[in-house]
Design an enzyme around this catalytic site. Structure first.
Site, PDB file in Angstrom:
ATOM      1  N   ASP A  11       0.858  -1.289   0.023  1.00  0.00           N
ATOM      2  CA  ASP A  11      -0.040   0.106   0.005  1.00  0.00           C
ATOM      3  C   ASP A  11       0.655   1.311   0.156  1.00  0.00           C
ATOM      4  O   ASP A  11       1.857   1.197   0.941  1.00  0.00           O
ATOM      5  CB  ASP A  11      -1.035  -0.092   1.235  1.00  0.00           C
ATOM      6  CG  ASP A  11      -1.937   0.986   1.274  1.00  0.00           C
ATOM      7  OD1 ASP A  11      -3.079   0.894   1.896  1.00  0.00           O
ATOM      8  OD2 ASP A  11      -1.703   1.852   0.894  1.00  0.00           O
TER       9      ASP A  11
ATOM     10  N   ASP B  73      -3.653   2.110  -5.306  1.00  0.00           N
ATOM     11  CA  ASP B  73      -2.361   2.177  -4.531  1.00  0.00           C
ATOM     12  C   ASP B  73      -2.097   0.800  -3.731  1.00  0.00           C
ATOM     13  O   ASP B  73      -1.278   0.979  -2.868  1.00  0.00           O
ATOM     14  CB  ASP B  73      -2.312   3.740  -3.592  1.00  0.00           C
ATOM     15  CG  ASP B  73      -2.918   3.515  -2.411  1.00  0.00           C
ATOM     16  OD1 ASP B  73      -3.917   2.754  -2.307  1.00  0.00           O
ATOM     17  OD2 ASP B  73      -2.356   3.920  -1.465  1.00  0.00           O
ATOM     18  N   GLU B  74      -2.748  -0.017  -3.989  1.00  0.00           N
ATOM     19  CA  GLU B  74      -2.955  -1.059  -3.017  1.00  0.00           C
ATOM     20  C   GLU B  74      -3.261  -2.462  -3.849  1.00  0.00           C
ATOM     21  O   GLU B  74      -3.975  -2.597  -4.824  1.00  0.00           O
ATOM     22  CB  GLU B  74      -4.264  -0.983  -2.437  1.00  0.00           C
ATOM     23  CG  GLU B  74      -4.173  -1.590  -0.873  1.00  0.00           C
ATOM     24  CD  GLU B  74      -5.312  -1.415  -0.255  1.00  0.00           C
ATOM     25  OE1 GLU B  74      -6.022  -2.318   0.531  1.00  0.00           O
ATOM     26  OE2 GLU B  74      -6.336  -0.398  -0.567  1.00  0.00           O
TER      27      GLU B  74
HETATM   28  P1  TTP Z   1      -5.215   4.913   1.180  1.00  0.00           P
HETATM   29  O1  TTP Z   1      -4.272   3.843   0.959  1.00  0.00           O
HETATM   30  O2  TTP Z   1      -6.573   4.522   2.057  1.00  0.00           O
HETATM   31  O3  TTP Z   1      -4.429   6.344   1.854  1.00  0.00           O
HETATM   32  P2  TTP Z   1      -3.303   6.954   1.723  1.00  0.00           P
HETATM   33  O4  TTP Z   1      -2.413   6.162   0.563  1.00  0.00           O
HETATM   34  O5  TTP Z   1      -3.403   8.369   1.317  1.00  0.00           O
HETATM   35  O6  TTP Z   1      -2.583   6.739   2.915  1.00  0.00           O
HETATM   36  P3  TTP Z   1      -1.777   5.580   3.723  1.00  0.00           P
HETATM   37  O7  TTP Z   1      -0.502   5.946   4.044  1.00  0.00           O
HETATM   38  O8  TTP Z   1      -2.617   5.600   4.901  1.00  0.00           O
HETATM   39  O9  TTP Z   1      -1.899   4.227   3.029  1.00  0.00           O
HETATM   40  O10 TTP Z   1      -5.896   5.694   0.082  1.00  0.00           O
HETATM   41  C1  TTP Z   1      -5.186   5.702  -1.370  1.00  0.00           C
HETATM   42  C2  TTP Z   1      -5.590   7.121  -2.112  1.00  0.00           C
HETATM   43  O11 TTP Z   1      -7.067   7.024  -2.269  1.00  0.00           O
HETATM   44  C3  TTP Z   1      -5.309   8.326  -1.096  1.00  0.00           C
HETATM   45  O12 TTP Z   1      -4.016   8.965  -1.273  1.00  0.00           O
HETATM   46  C4  TTP Z   1      -6.502   9.016  -1.658  1.00  0.00           C
HETATM   47  C5  TTP Z   1      -7.617   8.326  -2.144  1.00  0.00           C
HETATM   48  N1  TTP Z   1      -8.612   8.356  -1.309  1.00  0.00           N
HETATM   49  C6  TTP Z   1      -9.536   9.233  -1.536  1.00  0.00           C
HETATM   50  O13 TTP Z   1      -9.707   9.815  -2.446  1.00  0.00           O
HETATM   51  N2  TTP Z   1     -10.797   9.215  -0.546  1.00  0.00           N
HETATM   52  C7  TTP Z   1     -10.793   8.422   0.731  1.00  0.00           C
HETATM   53  O14 TTP Z   1     -11.642   8.530   1.615  1.00  0.00           O
HETATM   54  C8  TTP Z   1      -9.631   7.625   1.075  1.00  0.00           C
HETATM   55  C9  TTP Z   1      -9.613   6.560   2.123  1.00  0.00           C
HETATM   56  C10 TTP Z   1      -8.877   7.617  -0.184  1.00  0.00           C
HETATM   57 MG    MG Z   2      -2.235   4.240   0.789  1.00  0.00          MG
END
Ligand code: TTP
Ligand code: MG
Length: 445
Positions: free
Chosen positions: A11, A105-106
Site C-alpha cells: 500500500d 495504490d494497493e
Molecule cells: P489510502 O491507501 O487509504 O490512503 P493513503 O495512501 O493516502 O495513505 P496511507 O499512507 O494511510 O495508505 O488511499 C489511497 C488514495 O485513495 C489516497 O491517497 C487518496 C484516495 N482516497 C480518497 O480519495 N478518499 C478517501 O476517503 C480515501 C481513504 C482515499
Molecule cells: Mg495508501
C-alpha cells in the site's frame, strides 16, 4: 491455510499527497492536503506531516483548514496518480503472475508464484529480504514514492501487517504468530466490521479480537447474523484461505476527462459522454473487442465518486449504443452541485468476430452539439494543477483569484523553484497535461 508467509500486501503511503510532493519539490517534508478545495470539499488524503495536526481522509476541507491552515491545499491530478499506479502494478506483475489490485495504490501479490531464482524459498528471512528489495524498486519506478508492505500466511494477515509500520515500513508476520498478533487489536481490524457492527459488538462487551475469539459462534451469529458471524469466528482465529486472484487483462476500456471548471450544464455533460462513448467504441473496434456492461463514472465537486452501470444481453462495440446507455445512466444521478470528472467504460469484454452478417453498421457518428466545450470555457487555475509558461517552463498553480494566477516553477526533476504571478488571461501561460496519459485503472473487485 498456507504454512508460509507468502501473501504480500503493498500500500503506497499517503498516495495522492506523496505524488504531489514528488512533483512539487518545495512541498517535500511539508503538510499537503489533496481534495476538494472549494467550500464544500472533502479531503482525499493528507501527507503524514499534515496528519500530525489531525487531518484525515474524508474530513471536510473546512475542518482540515482549521486544524492545519499552513498546509498546501491542492486539488487532484488524477493523470499523475494513474501513471504512478500503473508503474507500481506493472512492477508487481513482473515479480509474480498473481497480483490482485484493490485500488489505485494497493495490491496483493502471491509470493508462492514468484520467480524461484529471485526468491528461492518462502522462509521469513528470504521473504523479508525480497520485500525490502521490492520496496526499493517501487521507489525506483515511481521516482521516489514509498510503500508499506505486510507479509503473512493470508490476505487478512498481510493487510493487517502492512498497516503496522506505516509509512515506509515492512512487517512480516511469522507463521504461527498470527493469533497472538491479532488478539489485542480492536475488533475493527477484521474486514467487514464497520461502525455499525462494531457498535453492536461493543454493546455486548466485545471490543478486541480476543473478545471475539472468546465468544461462541452461536452468540456471534445472534449478534451480527449468520454469514457475518461465521466470518468473524474464523477471522478472529486468523483462518482465511481466500486466494490471491489475478485480474484479467483489459477488463475494461474506458475514457474519462477531468474538467478544470465544475460542469453543471446537463447538455454539455451529455455531449461529453457521447464523445467519450465514441472514443471507447473506436478502441473496442480497433482491438476487435465488444462488451456487455456500460458504466459511467462521475466525480462530484466534493470528490465523491459515483458510478452507474447497465448490462446488455449482447456485447456491443457501437458508439450509438454505448452513448445512449451512458446518457441514460446520467439521468439517475444528481449532478446539480457540479461535476469535475466524467467517464464512460465498457467491460465484460468478449472477443468479437466482426463478420457483419447483416451488413449493418450502426456507427453513424452522432452529431456533436456541445453547447460549450470545456476547451472554450474559462480556464480555472485550480491549486496544484500543472501549467507551462512560454519563457518560464513548467510549474504548478500555487493559487489564483481576482484575475491573477500565482505559479511556482518547479518539477520533480528541479530544485524548489521561483514563484511568479500572471494575469489569468496571459497568453504565455496555460494548463499542462501529459501527451499520453494512462487511461486504464485497475478495476476493484
Ligand atoms: P489510502 O491507501 O487509504 O490512503 P493513503 O495512501 O493516502 O495513505 P496511507 O499512507 O494511510 O495508505 O488511499 C489511497 C488514495 O485513495 C489516497 O491517497 C487518496 C484516495 N482516497 C480518497 O480519495 N478518499 C478517501 O476517503 C480515501 C481513504 C482515499
Ligand atoms: Mg495508501
Amino acid at each position: 491455510m498456507r504454512n508460509t508467509a507468502s501473501v504480500l500486501h503493498l500500500d503506497l503511503d499517503a498516495f495522492f499527497a506523496s505524488v504531489e510532493q514528488r512533483d512539487k519539490p518545495s512541498l517535500r517534508g511539508k503538510p499537503v492536503v489533496v481534495g476538494g478545495t472549494g467550500g464544500r470539499g472533502v479531503v482525499a488524503t493528507a501527507s503524514y506531516e499534515a496528519r500530525v495536526f489531525g487531518v484525515r481522509s474524508a474530513m471536510s476541507t473546512r475542518e482540515a483548514r482549521s486544524r492545519c491552515g499552513h498546509a498546501a491545499f491542492l486539488s487532484g491530478r488524477f493523470h499523475a496518480y494513474r501513471e504512478a499506479s500503473h508503474q507500481v502494478m506493472t512492477l508487481l506483475r513482473s515479480v509474480s503472475p498473481l497480483v490482485e489490485p484493490l485500488s489505485l495504490d494497493e495490491a496483493f501479490v502471491d509470493l508462492a508464484q514468484a520467480d524461484p531464482a529471485e526468491l528461492p524459498d518462502l522462509g521469513v528471512a528470504s521473504v523479508t529480504t525480497y520485500a525490502e528489495r521490492l520496496r526499493e524498486r517501487v521507489a525506483e519506478v515511481t521516482g521516489g514514492l514509498t510503500a508499506s508492505v505486510g507479509i503473512g500466511t493470508s490476505k487478512f494477515i498481510a493487510k493487517v501487517a502492512s498497516e503496522l509500520d506505516k509509512p515506509d515500513g515492512l512487517t512480516v508476520v511469522p507463521p504461527g504468530t498470527e493469533r497472538d498478533l491479532l488478539r489485542p487489536m480492536s475488533a475493527t481490524v477484521i474486514p467487514g466490521v464497520g461502525p455499525a457492527t462494531a457498535e453492536r459488538l461493543r454493546r455486548a462487551g466485545i471490543l478486541t479480537v480476543a473478545d471475539i475469539e472468546a465468544t461462541g459462534l452461536d452468540d456471534l451469529v445472534g449478534l451480527v447474523g449468520k454469514a457475518h458471524g461465521a466470518g468473524l469466528h474464523s477471522l478472529a482465529r486468523a483462518r482465511d484461505d481466500r486466494p490471491v486472484v489475478a485480474e484479467r487483462e483489459a477488463k475494461s476500456v474506458s475514457s474519462e476527462g477531468t474538467y478544470e471548471t465544475d460542469l453543471t450544464d446537463r447538455r454539455l455533460m451529455e455531449g461529453l459522454l457521447t464523445r467519450q462513448a465514441g472514443e471507447v467504441a473506436t478502441r473496442l473496434r480497433k482491438h476487435g473487442l465488444a462488451g456487455r456492461t456500460v458504466t459511467i463514472k462521475v466525480r462530484l465537486h466534493d470528490f465523491t465518486t459515483l458510478s452507474r452501470s447497465t448490462t446488455l444481453p449482447e456485447p456491443t462495440d457501437s458508439t450509438a449504443v454505448v452513448a445512449r446507455l451512458a446518457r441514460r445512466l446520467l439521468t439517475d444521478l444528481d449532478t446539480s452541485g457540479g461535476v469535475r470528472l466524467l467517464g464512460v467504460g465498457v467491460s465484460g469484454l468478449a472477443d468479437w468476430i466482426q463478420d457483419d452478417l447483416f451488413g449493418e453498421t450502426e456507427d453513424e457518428p452522432e452529431p456533436l452539439d456541445l453547447p460549450e466545450a470545456p476547451s472554450t470555457r474559462r480556464v480555472v487555475y485550480a491549486p496544484g494543477l500543472d501549467v507551462v509558461h512560454d519563457e518560464m517552463g513548467r510549474g504548478w498553480v500555487w493559487g489564483s483569484g481576482r484575475g491573477v494566477v500565482t505559479v511556482r516553477f518547479e518539477t520533480a526533476e528541479t530544485p524548489p523553484g521561483p514563484v511568479r504571478s500572471f494575469a489569468v488571461d496571459d497568453a504565455a501561460l496555460r494548463l499542462w497535461l501529459p501527451d499520453n496519459p494512462v487511461t486504464e485503472e485497475p478495476v476493484a473487485p
